[in-house]
Design a protein around this motif. Structure first.
Motif, PDB file in Angstrom:
ATOM      1  N   TRP A 127     -62.718   9.773  -7.330  1.00 47.56           N
ATOM      2  CA  TRP A 127     -63.862  10.067  -6.468  1.00 47.56           C
ATOM      3  C   TRP A 127     -65.168   9.851  -7.236  1.00 47.56           C
ATOM      4  CZ3 TRP A 127     -67.719  13.832  -6.671  1.00 47.56           C
ATOM      5  CH2 TRP A 127     -68.506  13.963  -5.520  1.00 47.56           C
ATOM      6  N   LEU A 128     -65.228  10.385  -8.460  1.00 42.50           N
ATOM      7  CA  LEU A 128     -66.422  10.202  -9.290  1.00 42.50           C
ATOM      8  C   LEU A 128     -66.650   8.731  -9.630  1.00 42.50           C
ATOM      9  CD1 LEU A 128     -66.114  13.231 -11.733  1.00 42.50           C
ATOM     10  CD2 LEU A 128     -67.917  12.869 -10.045  1.00 42.50           C
ATOM     11  N   ALA A 129     -65.571   8.015  -9.916  1.00 43.40           N
ATOM     12  CA  ALA A 129     -65.686   6.586 -10.229  1.00 43.40           C
ATOM     13  C   ALA A 129     -66.237   5.822  -9.031  1.00 43.40           C
ATOM     14  CB  ALA A 129     -64.329   6.030 -10.640  1.00 43.40           C
ATOM     15  N   LYS A 130     -65.791   6.186  -7.850  1.00 45.64           N
ATOM     16  CA  LYS A 130     -66.293   5.527  -6.644  1.00 45.64           C
ATOM     17  C   LYS A 130     -67.776   5.842  -6.440  1.00 45.64           C
ATOM     18  CE  LYS A 130     -65.312   4.896  -1.760  1.00 45.64           C
ATOM     19  NZ  LYS A 130     -64.475   5.272  -0.631  1.00 45.64           N
ATOM     20  N   LYS A 131     -68.157   7.118  -6.598  1.00 45.98           N
ATOM     21  CA  LYS A 131     -69.550   7.535  -6.408  1.00 45.98           C
ATOM     22  C   LYS A 131     -70.497   6.897  -7.423  1.00 45.98           C
ATOM     23  CE  LYS A 131     -69.219  10.252  -2.890  1.00 45.98           C
ATOM     24  NZ  LYS A 131     -69.827   9.882  -1.625  1.00 45.98           N
ATOM     25  N   THR A 132     -70.005   6.653  -8.633  1.00 45.53           N
ATOM     26  CA  THR A 132     -70.843   6.084  -9.689  1.00 45.53           C
ATOM     27  C   THR A 132     -70.623   4.578  -9.871  1.00 45.53           C
ATOM     28  OG1 THR A 132     -69.213   6.687 -11.382  1.00 45.53           O
ATOM     29  CG2 THR A 132     -70.995   8.270 -10.942  1.00 45.53           C
ATOM     30  N   LYS A 133     -69.878   3.996  -8.937  1.00 47.54           N
ATOM     31  CA  LYS A 133     -69.610   2.554  -8.941  1.00 47.54           C
ATOM     32  C   LYS A 133     -68.890   2.097 -10.214  1.00 47.54           C
ATOM     33  CE  LYS A 133     -73.473   1.617  -5.826  1.00 47.54           C
ATOM     34  NZ  LYS A 133     -72.856   2.220  -4.739  1.00 47.54           N
ATOM     35  N   LYS A 134     -67.900   2.875 -10.634  1.00 47.31           N
ATOM     36  CA  LYS A 134     -67.094   2.537 -11.805  1.00 47.31           C
ATOM     37  C   LYS A 134     -65.699   2.038 -11.430  1.00 47.31           C
ATOM     38  CE  LYS A 134     -70.033   3.701 -14.988  1.00 47.31           C
ATOM     39  NZ  LYS A 134     -70.717   2.635 -15.681  1.00 47.31           N
ATOM     40  N   THR A 135     -65.418   1.894 -10.140  1.00 47.35           N
ATOM     41  CA  THR A 135     -64.070   1.445  -9.750  1.00 47.35           C
ATOM     42  C   THR A 135     -63.798   0.021 -10.237  1.00 47.35           C
ATOM     43  OG1 THR A 135     -64.918   0.870  -7.563  1.00 47.35           O
ATOM     44  CG2 THR A 135     -63.808   3.000  -7.781  1.00 47.35           C
ATOM     45  N   GLY A 136     -64.837  -0.808 -10.292  1.00 46.57           N
ATOM     46  CA  GLY A 136     -64.661  -2.160 -10.836  1.00 46.57           C
ATOM     47  C   GLY A 136     -64.244  -2.131 -12.295  1.00 46.57           C
TER      48      GLY A 136
END
Length: 193
Positions: A127-136
């Motif tokens: 969830w945090l990765a998605k919110k901070t645009k770290k999923t890539g």
């Protein structure tokens, strides 16, 4: 010249920060069992036994959901992590002639334990990765594993992955807050009567 209380607080904060931060990798890689590590992110409603094998309808052995097995695994990891952290914190501070109050010790341990459990289950980290645009970053930096039979697989969250780096960074950042709370609770006026 700094005030004595300021010096005490800075010294305790630095000691706690070093203890919490430097113990994190040891707790995750030396004290956590392989089975616990592989099961702590399990989710699902499929029924399994405590050893992880699928439960069949006529089985007499107790069964649980896959999610329950995952929660049990993370609870086991967090229990050992917390025990090591508490023991080391007490040993280090007492070795230097300092006593952290029990309430402060427990507060710092509770902060680290509860957030460790939430992060290690995986949903919060994603969830945090998605919110901070770290999923890539997570998708790009995966580990490649070679099985004994030569099969190559990708692993999104094991050693060598961005997931593991983000996990460690979160734990260490939270350790700053835990060290600050522990320091403040120990050194606040009237704490050590």
């Amino acid at each position: 010249m700094p005030h004595r209380l300021t010096t005490e607080r800075l010294a305790l904060f630095g000691t706690l920060l070093a203890t919490f931060g430097e113990l994190h990798p040891a707790c995750d890689h030396w004290f956590q069992g392989s089975t616990t590590a592989s099961r702590k992110r399990l989710y699902g409603e499929d029924l399994v036994h405590a050893d992880g094998t699928p439960a069949v309808p006529d089985s007499t052995r107790p069964a649980m959901t896959t999610s329950t097995l995952g929660r049990r695994a993370v609870a086991c990891h967090v229990a050992s992590y917390t025990a090591v952290q508490l023991g080391a914190t007490i040993a280090v501070t007492r070795a230097f002639g300092y006593r952290v109050t029990p309430a402060a010790l427990l507060a710092g341990a509770a902060i680290n334990a509860s957030t460790h459990a939430a992060i290690d289950r995986g949903a919060l980290l994603l969830w945090l990765a998605k919110k901070t645009k770290k999923t890539g970053y997570i998708e790009h930096c995966q580990a490649v594993r070679l099985a004994d039979d030569g099969t190559v697989t990708r692993e999104v969250n094991g050693p060598g992955s961005a997931w593991m780096e983000l996990d460690a960074a979160l734990h260490r950042a939270i350790g700053i807050g835990a060290a600050a709370v522990t320091t403040w609770l120990t050194t606040r006026p009237g704490a050590r009567r």
